[in-house]
Design a protein around this motif. Structure first.
Motif, mmCIF file in Angstrom:
data_model
loop_
_atom_site.group_PDB
_atom_site.id
_atom_site.type_symbol
_atom_site.label_atom_id
_atom_site.label_comp_id
_atom_site.label_asym_id
_atom_site.label_seq_id
_atom_site.Cartn_x
_atom_site.Cartn_y
_atom_site.Cartn_z
ATOM 1 N N CYS A 1 -10.819 -4.224 -1.874
ATOM 2 C CA CYS A 1 -10.460 -3.181 -3.112
ATOM 3 C C CYS A 1 -10.369 -4.052 -4.185
ATOM 4 O O CYS A 1 -9.891 -5.076 -4.270
ATOM 5 N N SER B 1 -7.560 -4.469 -8.609
ATOM 6 C CA SER B 1 -6.611 -5.367 -9.375
ATOM 7 C C SER B 1 -7.433 -6.665 -9.725
ATOM 8 O O SER B 1 -8.543 -6.918 -9.310
ATOM 9 N N ARG C 1 -8.507 -7.487 -2.730
ATOM 10 C CA ARG C 1 -7.559 -7.327 -1.683
ATOM 11 C C ARG C 1 -8.561 -6.699 -0.422
ATOM 12 O O ARG C 1 -8.984 -5.851 -0.373
ATOM 13 N N ASP D 1 -4.799 -1.306 8.468
ATOM 14 C CA ASP D 1 -4.878 -0.300 7.210
ATOM 15 C C ASP D 1 -5.583 1.008 7.557
ATOM 16 O O ASP D 1 -6.478 0.842 8.249
ATOM 17 N N PRO E 1 -4.737 3.404 1.394
ATOM 18 C CA PRO E 1 -3.416 2.737 2.005
ATOM 19 C C PRO E 1 -2.400 2.495 0.940
ATOM 20 O O PRO E 1 -2.539 2.805 -0.426
ATOM 21 N N GLY E 2 -1.223 2.390 1.465
ATOM 22 C CA GLY E 2 0.124 2.430 0.548
ATOM 23 C C GLY E 2 0.009 1.469 -0.572
ATOM 24 O O GLY E 2 0.640 1.557 -1.604
ATOM 25 N N TRP E 3 -0.721 0.239 -0.483
ATOM 26 C CA TRP E 3 -0.727 -0.550 -1.413
ATOM 27 C C TRP E 3 -1.684 -0.531 -2.609
ATOM 28 O O TRP E 3 -2.082 -1.406 -3.496
ATOM 29 N N CYS E 4 -2.552 0.592 -2.466
ATOM 30 C CA CYS E 4 -3.647 0.868 -3.511
ATOM 31 C C CYS E 4 -3.105 0.924 -4.849
ATOM 32 O O CYS E 4 -2.145 1.276 -5.394
ATOM 33 N N PRO E 5 -3.717 0.000 -5.775
ATOM 34 C CA PRO E 5 -3.411 -0.460 -7.297
ATOM 35 C C PRO E 5 -3.234 1.029 -7.914
ATOM 36 O O PRO E 5 -3.011 1.146 -9.158
ATOM 37 N N ARG F 1 -2.540 3.873 -7.087
ATOM 38 C CA ARG F 1 -1.474 4.960 -6.777
ATOM 39 C C ARG F 1 -0.473 4.836 -7.789
ATOM 40 O O ARG F 1 0.197 3.796 -8.056
ATOM 41 N N ASP G 1 3.814 5.843 -8.458
ATOM 42 C CA ASP G 1 4.893 6.267 -7.871
ATOM 43 C C ASP G 1 6.092 5.615 -8.585
ATOM 44 O O ASP G 1 6.476 4.817 -8.854
#
Length: 181
Positions: A39, A42, A46, A52, A58-62, A64, A66
Motif C-alpha cells: 500500500c 502514506s 506498507r 491481512d 485492512p484495518g490499518w488502511c491510511p 480509512r 475513524d
C-alpha cells in the motif's frame, strides 16, 4: 431490504501496488521483492502481510476515517421541496433525488459505519435518532463516508433506501435559499 453496502476492497485503489520486477528495489523506504503487495497510501510503503484480509480493506488502511464523516443533504428551497413532493404524489412513486435540488444542511461525525447503519435500518424505524441530534425529514439524503467509499441513504416514506449515485460536488455547490413570500 436489499443487500446493503458492500465491504470495500483495495482493488482499483491507486495506492494498491504489486511489485512485479525480478530485481529487488528500495521504494518509499521499503525493500520490495517480486510478487509482494504494498500500500503506497502514506509516506512509507506498507507491505501486506499473510494475515491481512485478501478481499477487503485492512484495518490499518491510511484512507480509512475513524470516526466516519456524516453529511445530510436537504432541499435547497421550499420550492424544490414542494416540487419533489408533488411529482412523487402525481406519479404515485418515490423519485430518486436530483443533486441539483439539494444542498448540504448538516456535517458531523458518525458513530456507525455504513454497514452498521444499514443493519440498524433493518431493526429500527429511524436509526438517525442515534447518530443525529434530530431525526431526518422525508426525502433527505444521508452520506456516511468512511474514507474508502461514501455510501448514500435516501429517506422515503417506507424507510431508508441505499443510493448508488449522488453527486455531492453539485449538492455542495448549491446554497440554501431563503423562502420568498
Amino acid at each position: 431490504m436489499s443487500e446493503g453496502p458492500r465491504k470495500p476492497n483495495c482493488y482499483g485503489c491507486p495506492d494498491d501496488f504489486w511489485y512485479t520486477h525480478p530485481v529487488p528495489m528500495r521504494k518509499q523506504g521499503v525493500m520490495m521483492h517480486l510478487g509482494e503487495r504494498f500500500c503506497l497510501g502514506s509516506k512509507k510503503a506498507r507491505r501486506f502481510k499473510r494475515n491481512d484480509p485478501q478481499n477487503s480493506v485492512p484495518g490499518w488502511c491510511p484512507r480509512r476515517k475513524d470516526p466516519c464523516e456524516l453529511r445530510v443533504y436537504g432541499f435547497k428551497s421550499s420550492y424544490e421541496e414542494l416540487l419533489h413532493f408533488r411529482l412523487c404524489q402525481n406519479l404515485g412513486e418515490t423519485l430518486s433525488p436530483s443533486e441539483f435540488r439539494y444542498a448540504l444542511i448538516y456535517e458531523g461525525r458518525a458513530k456507525l459505519s455504513p454497514r452498521e447503519f444499514w443493519a440498524c435500518c433493518e431493526t429500527t424505524s429511524d436509526p438517525t435518532k442515534e447518530i443525529l441530534e434530530s431525526p431526518m425529514e422525508i426525502y433527505q439524503v444521508l452520506e456516511i463516508d468512511d474514507g474508502l467509499k461514501p455510501v448514500f441513504f435516501y429517506k422515503t416514506e417506507q424507510g431508508f433506501k441505499m443510493l448508488y449515485s449522488f453527486n455531492t460536488e453539485i449538492a455542495r455547490k448549491n446554497k440554501l435559499e431563503e423562502d420568498r413570500d
